[in-house]
Design an enzyme around this catalytic site. Structure first.
Site, mmCIF file in Angstrom:
data_model
loop_
_atom_site.group_PDB
_atom_site.id
_atom_site.type_symbol
_atom_site.label_atom_id
_atom_site.label_comp_id
_atom_site.label_asym_id
_atom_site.label_seq_id
_atom_site.Cartn_x
_atom_site.Cartn_y
_atom_site.Cartn_z
ATOM 1 N N GLY A 160 5.755 -5.965 2.756
ATOM 2 C CA GLY A 160 5.339 -7.314 2.079
ATOM 3 C C GLY A 160 4.089 -7.272 1.359
ATOM 4 N N ASN A 212 2.315 -0.528 -10.627
ATOM 5 C CA ASN A 212 3.625 -0.679 -11.597
ATOM 6 C C ASN A 212 3.894 -1.879 -12.601
ATOM 7 O OD1 ASN A 212 5.833 1.188 -9.789
ATOM 8 N ND2 ASN A 212 3.905 -0.519 -8.376
ATOM 9 N N ASP A 223 6.262 -9.424 -1.578
ATOM 10 C CA ASP A 223 5.928 -8.641 -2.148
ATOM 11 C C ASP A 223 6.111 -8.823 -3.745
ATOM 12 O OD1 ASP A 223 4.558 -5.699 -2.353
ATOM 13 O OD2 ASP A 223 6.342 -4.458 -1.444
ATOM 14 N N GLU A 255 4.959 4.066 -8.281
ATOM 15 C CA GLU A 255 6.542 4.268 -7.941
ATOM 16 C C GLU A 255 7.955 4.417 -8.388
ATOM 17 O OE1 GLU A 255 6.009 5.945 -2.609
ATOM 18 O OE2 GLU A 255 5.763 4.110 -3.173
ATOM 19 N N LYS A 292 10.523 -4.181 -4.880
ATOM 20 C CA LYS A 292 10.219 -5.222 -5.947
ATOM 21 C C LYS A 292 9.503 -4.000 -7.197
ATOM 22 C CE LYS A 292 6.354 -3.508 -3.268
ATOM 23 N NZ LYS A 292 5.473 -3.251 -3.961
#
Length: 327
Positions: free
Chosen positions: A133, A256, A246, A284, A188
């Site tokens: 989330g 990101n 998210d 990530e 995401k």
């Protein structure tokens, strides 16, 4: 309750726990020494805007026994690459824990396993709960309103673990769709990199690309549904807080999206990643871009948007290429 790992998210969660009135320890391991030194000196994590509440007991690498004493809920706050290493550090000390909570968002790079699988292998006697989330660490640290999803093998396990932390500042939903929550949490980040590419292009061209960003956001959400359902998760998870929620917050801000923006301005992907990591920022979504491509190939699904992001990051394609997959 103890948070094992003093990165930004682990520290932010410890801060929320203490503000909620729960006895809270935050254990910094050898990989957290820079942040640990700053918090010992100033009671403030270098990447967060607020100081630690008085209720957070800060413990260092040599105080693992104290951190794990009588712990029932162990929050493991490594990134996906360090999850197994963290679990191996603490597993003999948390034998009494009934629940292990994972806040990592990604797959293990060496095996492609989800975090629930990694922690389930390493700490076999505890139930594993995964968190998804829209929950940026800096906002959680500030006590700003946040909603999240806690998922486990049964809703009752997730709810039992999450209820002590559930309040008006951190409002929780509960699910048994562990696969869906974990895949959404991974994908995401890739979506956010792609939206960041357009932000970077806009900086160099003066063009806002607002229409294109809306189209790519939609395209990414559709592709998340496609892969999640193909791998056994539920479409409603992908269209809820763990997925589209998210995806939105990560596309608006965070490391990101920042990485994508820098690459979009023309910075080399590898050099950009190295510089951000040197500054303490884990991106990530870069490794997740590889994971999504691999999973799509293994399951025979077409994900044009995610494939375009992969070409930009790893195959020398220009950031403009993402504009070819708007529909």
């Amino acid at each position: 309750m103890t948070v094992f790992g003093a990165g930004a998210m682990g520290t932010a969660f410890a801060m929320h726990s203490a503000r909620a009135g729960l006895p809270t320890s935050l254990w910094a391991n050898e990989h957290d020494l820079g942040a640990y030194a700053a918090m010992r000196e100033e009671r403030k994590h270098p990447l967060l805007p607020e100081h630690l509440p008085e209720g957070v007991e800060l413990l260092g690498p040599n105080e693992l026994d104290a951190a794990a004493r009588d712990v029932e809920i162990a929050v493991l706050a490594a990134n996906s690459a360090g999850a197994r290493s963290l679990a191996s550090m603490v597993r003999e000390h948390v034998v009494g824990a009934r629940v292990v909570v994972s806040v990592a968002k990604g797959l293990e790079p060496t095996t492609g396993k989800r975090m629930s699988e990694v922690y389930g292998e390493e700490i076999a006697d505890a139930e594993v709960v995964v968190v998804g989330g829209p929950c940026l660490a800096r906002e959680l640290a500030e006590g700003l309103p946040t909603a999240a999803v806690w998922a486990a093998g049964s809703v009752s396990v997730a709810e039992g673990a999450g209820k002590p932390f559930d309040d008006r500042h951190y409002q929780l939903s509960y699910s048994d769709d562990v696969i869906g929550v974990e895949l959404c949490s991974m994908m995401k980040n890739v979506a956010a990199i792609g939206l960041g590419l357009l932000d970077g292009l806009g900086k160099t061209t003066g063009i806002g690309y607002q229409n294109a960003k809306a189209a790519l956001f939609t395209r990414a959400a559709q592709e998340i549904v496609t892969l999640v359902t193909e791998l056994g998760g539920r479409a409603e998870t992908a269209m809820g807080l763990a997925g589209i929620g998210d995806q939105l917050v990560t596309s608006l801000g965070g490391r990101n999206r920042l990485y994508g923006e820098l690459v979009g301005t023309g910075d080399p992907p590898e050099d950009t990643l190295r510089e951000l990591e040197a500054g303490g920022l884990t991106v990530e979504g870069v490794e997740s871009t590889r994971d999504v491509r691999r999973l799509a190939a293994e399951h025979g699904v077409q994900l044009p948007y995610h494939e375009a992001v992969h070409r930009v990051l790893f195959e020398g394609a220009l950031p403009l290429e993402v504009l070819e997959v708007l529909r």
